[in-house]
Design a protein around this motif. Sequence first.
Motif, short mmCIF file in Angstrom:
data_model
loop_
_atom_site.label_atom_id
_atom_site.label_comp_id
_atom_site.label_asym_id
_atom_site.label_seq_id
_atom_site.Cartn_x
_atom_site.Cartn_y
_atom_site.Cartn_z
N VAL A 12 0.81 -1.26 -0.03
CA VAL A 12 0.14 0.08 0.22
C VAL A 12 0.81 1.81 -0.07
CG1 VAL A 12 -0.11 0.20 2.73
CG2 VAL A 12 -2.12 0.88 1.31
N GLN A 13 -0.16 2.12 -0.47
CA GLN A 13 1.02 3.81 -0.64
C GLN A 13 1.21 4.23 0.54
OE1 GLN A 13 -0.34 6.07 -3.94
NE2 GLN A 13 1.30 5.14 -5.21
N ALA A 14 2.05 4.63 1.18
CA ALA A 14 2.14 5.40 2.13
C ALA A 14 0.95 6.43 1.92
CB ALA A 14 2.87 7.19 2.28
N GLY A 15 0.51 7.14 3.86
CA GLY A 15 -0.90 7.35 3.68
C GLY A 15 -2.44 6.26 3.84
N GLY A 16 -2.56 4.89 2.93
CA GLY A 16 -3.47 4.30 2.73
C GLY A 16 -3.94 3.63 3.80
N SER A 17 -4.95 2.54 4.06
CA SER A 17 -5.40 1.94 4.30
C SER A 17 -5.46 0.09 4.35
CB SER A 17 -5.98 2.26 4.56
OG SER A 17 -6.88 3.49 5.56
N LEU A 18 -4.62 -0.54 5.82
CA LEU A 18 -5.06 -1.97 5.40
C LEU A 18 -5.64 -2.46 6.41
CD1 LEU A 18 -1.57 -2.97 4.06
CD2 LEU A 18 -4.25 -3.21 2.93
N ARG A 19 -6.34 -3.41 6.10
CA ARG A 19 -7.44 -4.45 7.63
C ARG A 19 -6.86 -5.34 7.43
NH1 ARG A 19 -11.48 -3.06 11.12
NH2 ARG A 19 -12.63 -5.05 11.61
N LEU A 20 -5.58 -6.36 8.84
CA LEU A 20 -6.20 -7.22 8.89
C LEU A 20 -6.87 -7.97 9.89
CD1 LEU A 20 -1.84 -7.04 9.71
CD2 LEU A 20 -2.79 -7.05 7.57
N SER A 21 -7.23 -9.17 9.79
CA SER A 21 -7.52 -10.58 10.50
C SER A 21 -6.74 -11.22 10.24
CB SER A 21 -8.92 -10.43 9.61
OG SER A 21 -9.69 -9.96 9.19
N CYS A 22 -7.38 -12.40 11.64
CA CYS A 22 -6.56 -13.19 11.73
C CYS A 22 -8.14 -14.24 12.62
CB CYS A 22 -6.06 -13.29 13.63
SG CYS A 22 -4.62 -14.98 14.38
N ALA A 23 -7.56 -15.52 12.10
CA ALA A 23 -8.79 -15.84 12.37
C ALA A 23 -8.31 -17.26 12.91
CB ALA A 23 -8.99 -17.29 11.08
N ALA A 24 -8.58 -17.61 14.29
CA ALA A 24 -8.24 -18.66 15.26
C ALA A 24 -9.44 -19.34 15.72
CB ALA A 24 -8.35 -17.99 16.81
N SER A 25 -8.89 -21.20 16.16
CA SER A 25 -9.54 -22.61 16.02
C SER A 25 -8.42 -23.01 17.00
CB SER A 25 -9.52 -23.08 15.15
OG SER A 25 -8.22 -23.49 14.00
N GLY A 26 -9.08 -24.10 18.05
CA GLY A 26 -8.20 -24.61 18.90
C GLY A 26 -8.39 -24.17 20.04
N LEU A 27 -8.81 -23.03 20.31
CA LEU A 27 -8.76 -22.74 21.63
C LEU A 27 -9.79 -21.95 21.93
CD1 LEU A 27 -6.66 -19.34 21.72
CD2 LEU A 27 -7.98 -20.02 19.31
N THR A 28 -10.32 -21.77 23.47
CA THR A 28 -11.44 -20.98 23.95
C THR A 28 -11.62 -19.54 23.74
OG1 THR A 28 -11.64 -22.63 25.40
CG2 THR A 28 -13.20 -20.42 25.42
N PHE A 29 -11.15 -18.69 22.26
CA PHE A 29 -11.20 -17.15 21.68
C PHE A 29 -11.57 -16.62 23.05
CE2 PHE A 29 -9.58 -14.77 19.07
CZ PHE A 29 -10.50 -13.90 18.75
N SER A 30 -12.68 -16.89 23.75
CA SER A 30 -13.53 -15.86 24.19
C SER A 30 -12.62 -15.88 25.88
CB SER A 30 -14.77 -15.83 24.12
OG SER A 30 -15.04 -16.63 25.06
N SER A 31 -11.65 -16.55 26.18
CA SER A 31 -11.28 -16.49 26.85
C SER A 31 -9.42 -15.94 26.97
CB SER A 31 -10.64 -18.27 27.70
OG SER A 31 -11.89 -18.15 27.58
N HIS A 32 -9.23 -15.33 25.92
CA HIS A 32 -7.94 -15.07 25.63
C HIS A 32 -7.47 -13.66 25.02
CE1 HIS A 32 -5.32 -18.81 25.15
NE2 HIS A 32 -7.31 -19.23 26.00
N ALA A 33 -7.03 -13.09 25.96
CA ALA A 33 -6.72 -11.31 25.44
C ALA A 33 -6.18 -11.45 24.19
CB ALA A 33 -5.48 -10.70 26.34
N MET A 34 -6.08 -10.99 22.88
CA MET A 34 -5.28 -11.08 21.70
C MET A 34 -4.06 -9.96 21.17
SD MET A 34 -6.74 -14.45 21.04
CE MET A 34 -5.46 -13.87 18.70
N GLY A 35 -3.26 -9.70 20.79
CA GLY A 35 -2.40 -8.96 20.32
C GLY A 35 -1.93 -9.59 19.14
N TRP A 36 -1.18 -7.98 18.71
CA TRP A 36 -0.84 -7.88 17.55
C TRP A 36 0.65 -7.26 17.71
CZ3 TRP A 36 -2.32 -9.41 12.69
CH2 TRP A 36 -3.48 -9.88 12.62
#
Length: 125
Positions: A12-36
């Motif tokens: 992407v060019q400077a000033g632009g936008s992106l949206r990253l996603s992370c799909a989780a499996s194998g854990l009780t997702f709602s019990s965990h904090a998450m980080g990037w």
Amino acid sequence: QVQLVESGGGLVQAGGSLRLSCAASGLTFSSHAMGWFRQAPGLEREFVAAIVWSGGSTTYADSVKGRFTISRDNAKNTVSLQMNSLKPEDTAVYYCAAPPPWIRSNYNRNTYIYWGQGTQVTVSS
């Protein structure tokens, strides 16, 4: 087996936008904090943003505050990172990660036990 799979990276060019996603499996997702986190060539992996299990509290690195937004959808087991006003210095491989469920939210990468493979973000000037 826990799996974290990132997507949404790109060029992407400077000033632009992106949206990253992370799909989780194998854990009780709602019990965990998450980080990037992100890692640029020759540099250590650094904290970007974190969100508590409920989504009710977030933390950001000073370098991205006001430009990036972390969010989560516990019904879909996903965590996202909306990145606006991107700069060339944001260029890095971006990783999502999860700490143990008793960790509320943390900027210390050593507390995170599950990691994705990463997605490349390149910002051109």
